[in-house]
Design an enzyme around this catalytic site. Structure first.
Site, short mmCIF file in Angstrom:
data_model
loop_
_atom_site.label_atom_id
_atom_site.label_comp_id
_atom_site.label_asym_id
_atom_site.label_seq_id
_atom_site.Cartn_x
_atom_site.Cartn_y
_atom_site.Cartn_z
N ALA A 154 8.19 0.00 -2.63
CA ALA A 154 9.40 0.17 -3.45
C ALA A 154 9.63 -1.06 -4.32
O ALA A 154 9.90 -0.96 -5.52
CB ALA A 154 10.61 0.44 -2.57
N TYR A 155 9.50 -2.23 -3.72
CA TYR A 155 9.75 -3.48 -4.43
C TYR A 155 8.76 -3.67 -5.59
O TYR A 155 9.16 -3.96 -6.72
CB TYR A 155 9.63 -4.65 -3.44
CG TYR A 155 10.01 -5.98 -4.04
CD1 TYR A 155 11.34 -6.33 -4.22
CD2 TYR A 155 9.03 -6.91 -4.39
CE1 TYR A 155 11.69 -7.56 -4.76
CE2 TYR A 155 9.37 -8.14 -4.92
CZ TYR A 155 10.70 -8.47 -5.11
OH TYR A 155 11.04 -9.68 -5.63
N SER A 156 7.47 -3.49 -5.32
CA SER A 156 6.46 -3.68 -6.36
C SER A 156 6.69 -2.70 -7.51
O SER A 156 6.59 -3.07 -8.69
CB SER A 156 5.05 -3.46 -5.79
OG SER A 156 4.83 -4.33 -4.70
N SER A 197 9.52 -1.30 -8.36
CA SER A 197 10.75 -1.66 -9.09
C SER A 197 10.50 -2.82 -10.04
O SER A 197 11.02 -2.85 -11.16
CB SER A 197 11.88 -1.99 -8.10
OG SER A 197 11.70 -3.26 -7.50
#
Ligand code: NAD
Length: 274
Positions: free
Chosen positions: A180-182, A184
């Site tokens: 999710a972080y990458s 985003s």
């Protein structure tokens, strides 16, 4: 770490009104301090919790006053405004309040967007919960969109502006265990490139910074295995500091950085992908 910062040799943000999201702590807080030390007249700290913001504002005021001593002309004023960046109405109202009540001539010169979340990490994609994905995308992507949308009318009015979005090297390379972080952060880079192009004729630049590991609370809360994975990728074999991010932001947010827009600068100790 805190307080180890040297007084900058330049005053590149003299008389500017700067807004920094995620400024109650960590990277955003370090950026706010640097912008103040570079001569900003007003520094608005945005974050979730008013008590944390009040504490951060008085702490910064004290640190900056001590560091500046009798150098420079005026001391910056810090304001803390609680605002969840995922709330578009609140973000819009906050920018309006800054322009109308905290700034002279309605100016907002600089918006730095450091508010962000990492969500659950050390989780493979097939095990990522939909809820976690939505949460991270909402803060990291929609939050930055909300900030751009709300500040751009003021920047268009004054035919000047500097938007600096804090992305991550994870958005360029992809970090295993951090879907999710990458995702985003890759979106933040795409958004930044688009905004940069759209306002290229309006004196407004929009750039991103992609840091590698900085030892903030965000990283302290992550599983050690995940932190080790990220740290080992750094050729300089150390983590960065909030001061090093602040120094790069000070340049990108300055008037002289006029010919660079829609770009993502690495601050990664050599970890890079083209
Ligand atoms: P941090 O968790 O210490 O600070 C982030 C701040 O953002 C917190 O004060 C938090 O309250 C605030 N915030 C979170 N959600 C918010 C919301 N919805 N509205 C308003 N404020 C909100 O993290 P940090 O390490 O200082 O990270 C700052 C930025 O830098 C983030 O975007 C992060 O993804 C990015 N980044 C961090 C690292 C690192 O290694 N620390 C590396 C690359 C990128």
């Amino acid at each position: 770490g805190m307080g180890s910062e040297q007084l900058p040799k330049q005053q590149r943000l003299e008389n500017t009104v700067c807004v920094v999201t995620g400024a109650a702590r960590g990277i955003g807080n370090g950026i706010a301090r640097r912008l103040a030390l570079e001569g900003a007249v007003t520094v608005v700290l945005i974050d979730m919790n008013q008590d944390d913001l009040d504490e951060a504002a008085s702490q910064l005021e004290q640190e900056v006053t001590e560091m500046m001593g009798d150098k420079g002309t005026s001391r910056p004023t810090f304001y803390g405004l609680a605002c969840d960046v995922t709330n578009s109405e609140k973000v819009k109202d906050t920018m309006t309040y800054i322009a109308k009540a905290l700034s002279t001539n309605g100016r907002i010169d600089v918006l730095v967007q450091a508010a962000g979340v990492v969500g659950k990490t050390n989780v493979l994609t097939h095990e990522v919960e939909e809820e976690n994905f939505d949460f991270v995308m909402d803060v990291n992507v929609k939050g930055i969109f909300n900030g751009c949308k709300a500040v751009l009318p003021y920047m268009l009015e004054q035919n000047y502006g500097r938007i600096v979005n804090i992305a991550s090297i994870a958005g360029k390379e992809g970090n295993a265990g951090m879907l999710a972080y990458s995702t985003s952060k890759a979106a933040v880079i795409g958004l930044t490139k688009t905004v940069g192009k759209e306002y290229a004729l309006n004196g407004i630049t929009c750039n991103a910074i992609a840091p590698a590991v900085i030892r903030t609370q965000m990283v302290a809360d992550m599983p050690e295995k995940q932190v080790k994975y990220m740290t080992e990728k750094i050729p300089m074999k150390r983590c960065g500091t909030v001061e090093e991010i602040g120094a790069l932001v000070a340049y990108v947010a300055s008037e002289e950085a006029a010919f660079t827009t829609g770009f993502c600068f690495d601050a990664t100790g050599g970890r890079s992908v083209y």
